[in-house]
Design a protein around this motif. Structure first.
Motif, PDB file in Angstrom:
ATOM      1  N   ASP A  94       0.824  -1.207   0.000  1.00 20.33           N
ATOM      2  CA  ASP A  94       0.000   0.000   0.000  1.00 20.33           C
ATOM      3  C   ASP A  94       0.865   1.267   0.000  1.00 20.33           C
ATOM      4  N   ALA A  95       2.014   1.218   0.667  1.00 20.58           N
ATOM      5  CA  ALA A  95       2.896   2.389   0.707  1.00 20.58           C
ATOM      6  C   ALA A  95       3.407   2.732  -0.692  1.00 20.58           C
ATOM      7  N   VAL A  96       3.938   1.743  -1.392  1.00 19.93           N
ATOM      8  CA  VAL A  96       4.458   1.977  -2.746  1.00 19.93           C
ATOM      9  C   VAL A  96       3.328   2.324  -3.706  1.00 19.93           C
ATOM     10  N   GLY A  97       2.211   1.606  -3.583  1.00 16.68           N
ATOM     11  CA  GLY A  97       1.080   1.875  -4.470  1.00 16.68           C
ATOM     12  C   GLY A  97       0.532   3.275  -4.301  1.00 16.68           C
ATOM     13  N   LEU A  98       0.348   3.713  -3.043  1.00 17.14           N
ATOM     14  CA  LEU A  98      -0.167   5.062  -2.796  1.00 17.14           C
ATOM     15  C   LEU A  98       0.831   6.121  -3.255  1.00 17.14           C
ATOM     16  N   LEU A  99       2.120   5.849  -3.065  1.00 21.19           N
ATOM     17  CA  LEU A  99       3.148   6.802  -3.510  1.00 21.19           C
ATOM     18  C   LEU A  99       3.106   6.980  -5.021  1.00 21.19           C
ATOM     19  N   ILE A 100       3.006   5.894  -5.759  1.00 21.96           N
ATOM     20  CA  ILE A 100       2.948   5.971  -7.223  1.00 21.96           C
ATOM     21  C   ILE A 100       1.661   6.659  -7.671  1.00 21.96           C
ATOM     22  N   TYR A 101       0.545   6.276  -7.064  1.00 19.08           N
ATOM     23  CA  TYR A 101      -0.746   6.883  -7.421  1.00 19.08           C
ATOM     24  C   TYR A 101      -0.733   8.386  -7.159  1.00 19.08           C
TER      25      TYR A 101
END
Length: 272
Positions: free
Chosen positions: A185-192
């Motif tokens: 979720d950390a990487v996904g939210l950062l990219i989003y």
């Protein structure tokens, strides 16, 4: 007034359900402190840090109370002024048009431009905030952010903060996910956030500027910086608006007097 009232009502409902037991409040903080100490070896709850937090607490309280008082006063003034503007709007507009030191052509120009500037600032900025907040909420929903409505509302308000903008909200959420070990979720939210939340600002601003006045982003940034100390929270709208109107009046003055004087001087020199 309607969005502000809804936000206040939402926050009051949130506060009503807060458990004031100190142990319940401190438990998540202690858990995060332990995780940070395990990861980097730094204890955020040491004596020096606790003393600093305690010394800041009265200042934060005074700032919050001052902000609430300023917001209440601004809303009262807005309603008071709105009453008289609705009561005598034609008289007010005609009086302002009479005292403007411009030709009739430039008066019509400035009236049109002011109308466009007001729409761009008073409608465009809140509309941009709502759209960007909604896009952010979609990302918070996808990546399981708790209390996504609360974070979405905070993101709406963060859009008007110069330079940092929405990163003031989503970046701490990314750090939180990373600390608790939820790297997906950390990487996904950062990219989003980096690809969509941040860039939707430029896209929506471009569309709004095509429909309304073409306000440069720097005017919005400096307007907010100027407006917040002068008007409090309402300076988010009034700051860019006043700065835009000032530049507009300066441009009208240049066209009315400076360019006309230069043309007259050239004609006189050519006649000689």
């Amino acid at each position: 007034l309607i969005p502000i009232s809804l936000v206040v009502w939402f926050l009051i409902m949130k506060v009503q359900h807060i458990n004031l037991d100190p142990q319940v409040v401190l438990a998540p903080v202690e858990q995060i402190s332990v995780l940070i100490k395990q990861k980097i070896g730094y204890d955020i709850l040491n004596t020096d840090n606790l003393k600093s937090v305690i010394s800041w607490a009265p200042q934060v309280g005074q700032m919050l109370m001052g902000g609430i008082t300023s917001l209440a006063l601004n809303i009262f003034v807005l309603i008071f002024v709105l009453y008289f503007m609705l009561l005598g709007n034609d008289k007010m507009e005609n009086y302002i048009m009479d005292i403007l030191p411009f030709t009739e052509k430039n008066k019509l120009t400035i009236l049109h431009d002011v109308n466009m500037v007001v729409k761009s600032n008073a409608i465009g900025i809140p509309l941009l905030a709502v759209i960007q907040g909604a896009v952010a909420m979609l990302g918070y929903y996808i990546f399981d952010v708790p209390d996504l409505l609360l974070w979405g509302i905070l993101t709406c308000f963060a859009t008007v903060i110069p330079i940092v903008g929405t990163a003031l909200i989503w970046l701490p959420l990314v750090i939180y996910f990373a600390i608790i070990g939820n790297w997906w979720d950390a990487v996904g939210l950062l990219i989003y956030a980096a690809l969509i939340i941040t860039h939707v600002d430029n896209l929506i601003r471009f569309v709004i500027q095509k429909k309304m006045a073409d306000i440069h982003p720097l005017i919005t940034i400096f307007g907010v910086i100027i407006g917040l100390p002068l008007f409090g929270f309402m300076g988010v709208i009034f700051g860019p608006l006043l700065l835009s109107i000032f530049l507009l009046c300066a441009d009208i003055f240049k066209r009315e007097y400076l360019e006309n004087n230069n043309s007259s001087s050239k004609t006189h020199i050519e006649g000689l």
